[in-house]
Design a protein around this motif. Structure first.
Motif, PDB file in Angstrom:
ATOM      1  N   THR A 160      38.484  54.349  38.733  1.00  0.00           N
ATOM      2  CA  THR A 160      38.245  54.014  37.326  1.00  0.00           C
ATOM      3  C   THR A 160      38.327  52.511  37.176  1.00  0.00           C
ATOM      4  OG1 THR A 160      39.170  56.119  36.569  1.00  0.00           O
ATOM      5  CG2 THR A 160      39.088  54.332  34.980  1.00  0.00           C
ATOM      6  N   THR A 161      37.272  51.907  36.644  1.00  0.00           N
ATOM      7  CA  THR A 161      37.115  50.452  36.698  1.00  0.00           C
ATOM      8  C   THR A 161      36.610  49.895  35.378  1.00  0.00           C
ATOM      9  OG1 THR A 161      36.363  50.875  38.973  1.00  0.00           O
ATOM     10  CG2 THR A 161      36.271  48.612  38.195  1.00  0.00           C
ATOM     11  N   ALA A 162      37.054  48.677  35.044  1.00  0.00           N
ATOM     12  CA  ALA A 162      36.578  47.976  33.853  1.00  0.00           C
ATOM     13  C   ALA A 162      36.254  46.534  34.223  1.00  0.00           C
ATOM     14  CB  ALA A 162      37.627  48.010  32.744  1.00  0.00           C
ATOM     15  N   PRO A 163      35.196  45.959  33.635  1.00  0.00           N
ATOM     16  CA  PRO A 163      34.858  44.564  33.925  1.00  0.00           C
ATOM     17  C   PRO A 163      35.806  43.608  33.209  1.00  0.00           C
ATOM     18  CG  PRO A 163      33.350  45.451  32.288  1.00  0.00           C
ATOM     19  CD  PRO A 163      34.244  46.591  32.705  1.00  0.00           C
ATOM     20  N   ILE A 164      35.971  42.424  33.776  1.00  0.00           N
ATOM     21  CA  ILE A 164      36.766  41.360  33.168  1.00  0.00           C
ATOM     22  C   ILE A 164      35.869  40.130  33.036  1.00  0.00           C
ATOM     23  CG2 ILE A 164      38.725  39.792  33.491  1.00  0.00           C
ATOM     24  CD1 ILE A 164      40.130  42.004  35.017  1.00  0.00           C
ATOM     25  N   TYR A 165      35.882  39.524  31.851  1.00  0.00           N
ATOM     26  CA  TYR A 165      35.050  38.350  31.573  1.00  0.00           C
ATOM     27  C   TYR A 165      35.927  37.111  31.432  1.00  0.00           C
ATOM     28  CZ  TYR A 165      31.484  41.854  30.746  1.00  0.00           C
ATOM     29  OH  TYR A 165      30.618  42.906  30.902  1.00  0.00           O
ATOM     30  N   ASP A 166      35.388  35.961  31.852  1.00  0.00           N
ATOM     31  CA  ASP A 166      36.171  34.732  31.799  1.00  0.00           C
ATOM     32  C   ASP A 166      36.138  34.100  30.409  1.00  0.00           C
ATOM     33  OD1 ASP A 166      33.740  33.384  31.530  1.00  0.00           O
ATOM     34  OD2 ASP A 166      33.720  32.615  33.588  1.00  0.00           O
ATOM     35  N   HIS A 167      36.677  32.900  30.283  1.00  0.00           N
ATOM     36  CA  HIS A 167      36.821  32.242  28.976  1.00  0.00           C
ATOM     37  C   HIS A 167      35.482  31.843  28.364  1.00  0.00           C
ATOM     38  CE1 HIS A 167      36.601  29.030  31.957  1.00  0.00           C
ATOM     39  NE2 HIS A 167      36.228  28.221  30.996  1.00  0.00           N
ATOM     40  N   GLU A 168      34.414  31.869  29.166  1.00  0.00           N
ATOM     41  CA  GLU A 168      33.086  31.561  28.642  1.00  0.00           C
ATOM     42  C   GLU A 168      32.229  32.809  28.474  1.00  0.00           C
ATOM     43  OE1 GLU A 168      31.509  28.663  31.333  1.00  0.00           O
ATOM     44  OE2 GLU A 168      32.467  26.995  30.266  1.00  0.00           O
ATOM     45  N   GLY A 169      32.842  33.975  28.657  1.00  0.00           N
ATOM     46  CA  GLY A 169      32.119  35.228  28.473  1.00  0.00           C
ATOM     47  C   GLY A 169      31.324  35.680  29.668  1.00  0.00           C
ATOM     48  N   ASN A 170      31.540  35.044  30.827  1.00  0.00           N
ATOM     49  CA  ASN A 170      30.817  35.417  32.049  1.00  0.00           C
ATOM     50  C   ASN A 170      31.600  36.461  32.843  1.00  0.00           C
ATOM     51  OD1 ASN A 170      28.789  33.384  31.581  1.00  0.00           O
ATOM     52  ND2 ASN A 170      30.276  31.873  32.305  1.00  0.00           N
ATOM     53  N   LEU A 171      30.882  37.371  33.492  1.00  0.00           N
ATOM     54  CA  LEU A 171      31.517  38.376  34.332  1.00  0.00           C
ATOM     55  C   LEU A 171      32.282  37.681  35.453  1.00  0.00           C
ATOM     56  CD1 LEU A 171      31.802  41.440  34.970  1.00  0.00           C
ATOM     57  CD2 LEU A 171      29.795  41.186  36.453  1.00  0.00           C
ATOM     58  N   ALA A 172      33.574  37.992  35.568  1.00  0.00           N
ATOM     59  CA  ALA A 172      34.416  37.288  36.531  1.00  0.00           C
ATOM     60  C   ALA A 172      35.075  38.203  37.540  1.00  0.00           C
ATOM     61  CB  ALA A 172      35.498  36.494  35.793  1.00  0.00           C
ATOM     62  N   ALA A 173      35.350  39.456  37.154  1.00  0.00           N
ATOM     63  CA  ALA A 173      36.138  40.325  38.028  1.00  0.00           C
ATOM     64  C   ALA A 173      36.017  41.765  37.559  1.00  0.00           C
ATOM     65  CB  ALA A 173      37.608  39.883  38.012  1.00  0.00           C
ATOM     66  N   ALA A 174      36.660  42.652  38.300  1.00  0.00           N
ATOM     67  CA  ALA A 174      36.733  44.068  37.925  1.00  0.00           C
ATOM     68  C   ALA A 174      38.147  44.556  38.200  1.00  0.00           C
ATOM     69  CB  ALA A 174      35.723  44.892  38.712  1.00  0.00           C
ATOM     70  N   LEU A 175      38.681  45.316  37.261  1.00  0.00           N
ATOM     71  CA  LEU A 175      40.012  45.896  37.402  1.00  0.00           C
ATOM     72  C   LEU A 175      39.852  47.381  37.687  1.00  0.00           C
ATOM     73  CD1 LEU A 175      43.094  45.595  37.168  1.00  0.00           C
ATOM     74  CD2 LEU A 175      42.854  46.097  34.732  1.00  0.00           C
ATOM     75  N   ASP A 176      40.503  47.848  38.757  1.00  0.00           N
ATOM     76  CA  ASP A 176      40.285  49.217  39.232  1.00  0.00           C
ATOM     77  C   ASP A 176      41.596  49.943  39.502  1.00  0.00           C
ATOM     78  OD1 ASP A 176      38.441  51.308  40.704  1.00  0.00           O
ATOM     79  OD2 ASP A 176      40.030  50.829  42.138  1.00  0.00           O
ATOM     80  N   VAL A 177      41.616  51.220  39.143  1.00  0.00           N
ATOM     81  CA  VAL A 177      42.687  52.128  39.555  1.00  0.00           C
ATOM     82  C   VAL A 177      42.034  53.214  40.400  1.00  0.00           C
ATOM     83  CG1 VAL A 177      44.322  53.900  38.812  1.00  0.00           C
ATOM     84  CG2 VAL A 177      44.261  51.695  37.645  1.00  0.00           C
ATOM     85  N   SER A 178      42.484  53.349  41.641  1.00  0.00           N
ATOM     86  CA  SER A 178      41.898  54.317  42.564  1.00  0.00           C
ATOM     87  C   SER A 178      42.944  55.289  43.078  1.00  0.00           C
ATOM     88  CB  SER A 178      41.244  53.602  43.755  1.00  0.00           C
ATOM     89  OG  SER A 178      40.033  52.986  43.377  1.00  0.00           O
ATOM     90  N   SER A 179      42.475  56.500  43.416  1.00  0.00           N
ATOM     91  CA  SER A 179      43.357  57.535  43.940  1.00  0.00           C
ATOM     92  C   SER A 179      42.607  58.383  44.951  1.00  0.00           C
ATOM     93  CB  SER A 179      43.865  58.419  42.802  1.00  0.00           C
ATOM     94  OG  SER A 179      44.583  59.535  43.311  1.00  0.00           O
TER      95      SER A 179
END
Length: 323
Positions: A160-179
Motif C-alpha cells: 500500500t503506497t502513497a506519493p509524496i510531493y516536495d515543497h514545489e509540488g513535484n513528485l519526490a518520493a513514495a511511502l509504502d507499507v508492505s507485508s
C-alpha cells in the motif's frame, strides 16, 4: 510441476486481461500492459529484484536527505501503527528505490529475501506492476495486493503506497507499507491505506515547514481543508511557497509565485482573513519588541524597517513599550 503451476496460471491470467478490453477501463490492467509491452517484462520471470551497491544507495539517500529528515518522525509513527502485524515501512525516492526503512528485526531475513529492503529497485520498468513503482508511475495512492502484482514471484506481497510531493509540488518520493502475510483482510488493508496517506501528507507538511523555516506558514483556503494545503508568507505578506494541495486548490503556479503573489489576494475571500494577517503581523512586532527589550531602534533594525515605520505599527496595533 505443482510449484510452477501458480506461476503459469498467473502469467496466463495477465496475458488474457491485457488482450481483453479491460485495459481501457482498469488502471491495474493498464499497468500490466505497460509492464509487458512498454517495459518488455515477462510475468513468469523468476530473477531476483535488482539491488544498488552501497555507494549507489548512499548517493540516492544524499539526493533526498532533506526529505528524509522531514520524514523521520512520521516513519516511526507509521511503523508503530503497522509493525506489530508483520508489516514493514519503506520510503522510496522518485526512482522507486527505498532509501529508508522501518521493520521488526525478527522479520528482517524474510523481507530482505523478498526485496523489501533499502537499495532494491522497485520502479515499474524494473519490477512491473507493484505498489511503489505503479504509485510513482500513476502519481496516485494505491494498493497492489498479492496477485495484482505483475511478476508471479511477487504475488505473496501486499503493498500500500502513497506519493509524496516536495515543497514545489513535484513528485519526490513514495511511502509504502508492505507485508508478506496471507491473512491480511480487505478491511485492514483499507486502514493501512488511510494511515499511509495521512503519514505522506504529514511528511509533505513537515518538509514544507523546514524549507520555509523563516516564513509564516498558513493553512490555504481550499475546498477540502487539508492539513497539507499550506502556503508560506514572507515579511512583506507575499506568498513565497505553496504545497501541491494548495497549488491545485488555488491555481498557484511557479510563475505566479515568481511574479509576486500578495497573501491578501488568496486569503481575502475568507471572512476574517485580513484580521488573521493583522494578528500575525502584530505577533511579529510584539516578538521583535520583546527580543529588543523595548528598544525601538533595535526592534526596527531586527525587522528591517525604519523607526518611523515601527512607531506607526506600534500605534496601529496598540502595542505599548515596556517600562
Amino acid at each position: 510441476m505443482s510449484g510452477r503451476q501458480p506461476t503459469v496460471h498467473h502469467a496466463d491470467f495477465i496475458q488474457a486481461a491485457i488482450a481483453g478490453s479491460d485495459a481501457a477501463r482498469s488502471a491495474l490492467v493498464a499497468s500490466w500492459r505497460r509492464s509487458l509491452t512498454l517495459h518488455g517484462l515477462d510475468p513468469a520471470e523468476r530473477k531476483a529484484p535488482q539491488r544498488l551497491t552501497k555507494s549507489e544507495l548512499s548517493e540516492a539517500r544524499q539526493r533526498i536527505e532533506p526529505l528524509l529528515r522531514a520524514a523521520d518522525a512520521s516513519l516511526d509513527r507509521l511503523y508503530l501503527a503497522v509493525g506489530g502485524v508483520g508489516c514493514c515501512v519503506l520510503l522510496a525516492d522518485r526512482d522507486g528505490i527505498p532509501v529508508e526503512r522501518r521493520g521488526a528485526v525478527a522479520d528482517d531475513d524474510t523481507f530482505d529475501e523478498w526485496g523489501l529492503w533499502t537499495g532494491t529497485v522497485w520502479s515499474e520498468d524494473s519490477e512491473g506492476t507493484n505498489g511503489i513503482g505503479t504509485c510513482l508511475a500513476d502519481q496516485r495512492a494505491l494498493t497492489i495486493h498479492r496477485d495484482q502484482h505483475f511478476f508471479s514471484r511477487n504475488t505473496l506481497l501486499s503493498c500500500t503506497t502513497a506519493p509524496i510531493y516536495d515543497h514545489e509540488g513535484n513528485l519526490a518520493a513514495a511511502l509504502d507499507v508492505s507485508s508478506c502475510r496471507s491473512d491480511l483482510t480487505e478491511g485492514f488493508v483499507n486502514l493501512i491505506a488511510i494511515a499511509v496517506g495521512d503519514a505522506a501528507r504529514r511528511i509533505e507538511a513537515e518538509n514544507f515547514r523546514l524549507v520555509f523555516s523563516d516564513a509564516r506558514i498558513l493553512l490555504a483556503p481550499v475546498a477540502e481543508r487539508s492539513a497539507s494545503a499550506l502556503i508560506a508568507v514572507n515579511g512583506d505578506d507575499l506568498v513565497i511557497g505553496a504545497t501541491r494541495s494548495a497549488r491545485l486548490g488555488l491555481g498557484i503556479t511557479q510563475q505566479i509565485l515568481a511574479k509576486g503573489l500578495p497573501a491578501a489576494d488568496i486569503l481575502g475571500n475568507l471572512a476574517g482573513a485580513a484580521e488573521d494577517l493583522d494578528e500575525a503581523e502584530r505577533g511579529v512586532v510584539q516578538r521583535a519588541m520583546a527580543r529588543a527589550e523595548g528598544n525601538v531602534s533595535a526592534a526596527a533594525s531586527g525587522l528591517g524597517i525604519s523607526r518611523a515605520t515601527l512607531h506607526r505599527k506600534l500605534a496601529r496595533f496598540g502595542i505599548r513599550r515596556p517600562h
